[in-house]
Design a protein around this motif. Structure first.
Motif, short mmCIF file in Angstrom:
data_model
loop_
_atom_site.label_atom_id
_atom_site.label_comp_id
_atom_site.label_asym_id
_atom_site.label_seq_id
_atom_site.Cartn_x
_atom_site.Cartn_y
_atom_site.Cartn_z
N TYR A 4 -63.88 -8.81 -20.60
CA TYR A 4 -63.34 -10.12 -20.44
C TYR A 4 -62.17 -10.42 -21.89
N ASN A 5 -61.40 -9.48 -22.07
CA ASN A 5 -60.26 -8.84 -22.52
C ASN A 5 -59.38 -10.00 -21.79
N ASP A 6 -58.68 -9.57 -20.74
CA ASP A 6 -57.92 -10.31 -19.85
C ASP A 6 -58.07 -11.61 -19.69
N GLU A 7 -57.06 -11.64 -20.46
CA GLU A 7 -56.83 -13.49 -20.35
C GLU A 7 -56.55 -13.77 -19.08
N ASP A 8 -55.43 -13.44 -18.97
CA ASP A 8 -54.97 -13.89 -17.17
C ASP A 8 -56.22 -13.55 -15.71
N ARG A 9 -57.14 -12.45 -16.32
CA ARG A 9 -57.77 -12.46 -15.27
C ARG A 9 -59.30 -13.69 -15.09
N PHE A 10 -59.88 -13.43 -16.69
CA PHE A 10 -60.96 -13.93 -17.13
C PHE A 10 -60.78 -15.80 -17.73
N GLY A 11 -59.44 -15.83 -18.08
CA GLY A 11 -59.60 -16.94 -18.80
C GLY A 11 -59.67 -16.89 -20.14
N ILE A 37 -76.49 -0.95 -15.41
CA ILE A 37 -74.76 -0.96 -16.66
C ILE A 37 -74.19 -1.63 -15.20
N ILE A 38 -73.61 -3.62 -15.00
CA ILE A 38 -72.20 -3.90 -14.38
C ILE A 38 -71.01 -3.65 -14.78
N ASN A 39 -70.18 -4.32 -14.16
CA ASN A 39 -69.15 -4.72 -14.13
C ASN A 39 -68.52 -5.99 -14.71
N ASP A 40 -67.83 -5.98 -15.72
CA ASP A 40 -67.60 -7.50 -16.57
C ASP A 40 -67.69 -8.40 -15.27
N ASP A 41 -65.85 -8.36 -14.07
CA ASP A 41 -66.40 -8.74 -13.10
C ASP A 41 -67.34 -8.79 -11.86
N THR A 42 -68.43 -8.38 -12.31
CA THR A 42 -69.51 -8.91 -11.43
C THR A 42 -70.30 -9.58 -11.77
N VAL A 43 -70.62 -10.90 -12.98
CA VAL A 43 -71.64 -11.74 -13.10
C VAL A 43 -70.58 -12.85 -12.59
N GLN A 44 -72.06 -13.07 -11.52
CA GLN A 44 -71.05 -14.91 -10.69
C GLN A 44 -71.26 -15.77 -11.64
N ALA A 45 -72.16 -16.39 -12.67
CA ALA A 45 -72.84 -17.34 -12.85
C ALA A 45 -74.11 -17.16 -13.77
N VAL A 46 -74.03 -17.72 -14.75
CA VAL A 46 -74.70 -17.93 -15.76
C VAL A 46 -75.66 -19.01 -16.09
N VAL A 47 -77.27 -18.46 -15.90
CA VAL A 47 -78.46 -18.84 -15.40
C VAL A 47 -79.78 -19.41 -17.01
#
Length: 146
Positions: free
Chosen positions: A90-97, A127-137
């Protein structure tokens, strides 16, 4: 010019022989929980280490599930527990906020069959990529793949 020769004590020779024998015949001792935890890989870059919850042994109606059914459920699960995150998550603020999508200790919703699957001591991890996370539950109980 004189040669010097080293003398080895009987105790040192016995210890060396025992060490060589240990290498030839490894002891099959169950590792401790601490040793098992050290065997987990450390995710690098933008990757996240996820623990997969164990599948229930019985259905809601009390029927014992077949091993094949449990394996399919575990393989296709959409919930995981974030154990560790790589240093670039999540270091890319343009992509992840400005805020990370998740943190260590969160239960996350991920796509079924996503990531690199592996087992350590009978427990499944991914092991997943950071953009694989869809939501926190908040509570992972009751979630299943539709």
């Amino acid at each position: 010019m004189s040669k010097s020769s080293a003398k080895i004590s009987d105790e040192d020779l016995a210890a060396a022989n025992a060490a060589v024998e240990d290498m030839r015949m490894p002891k099959l001792v169950e590792p401790t929980e601490e040793e098992k935890a050290r065997q987990l890989p450390i995710p690098k870059g933008w990757r996240i280490l996820i623990a997969i919850p164990e599948v229930e042994e019985r259905t809601a109606g009390g029927i014992i599930k077949a091993d094949t059914t449990k394996q399919i459920e575990q393989t296709s699960t959409v919930i995981g527990l974030v154990l560790a995150m790589g240093d670039q998550c999540y270091n890319d603020e343009d992509r992840f906020g400005p805020e990370p999508w998740c943190k260590e200790g969160d239960f996350v919703l991920i796509g079924a069959y996503k990531g690199v699957r592996f087992n350590i001591h009978g427990k499944e991890f991914r092991i997943i990529n950071d953009d694989t996370v869809q939501a926190v539950v908040d509570d992972p109980r009751g979630y299943s793949r539709a």
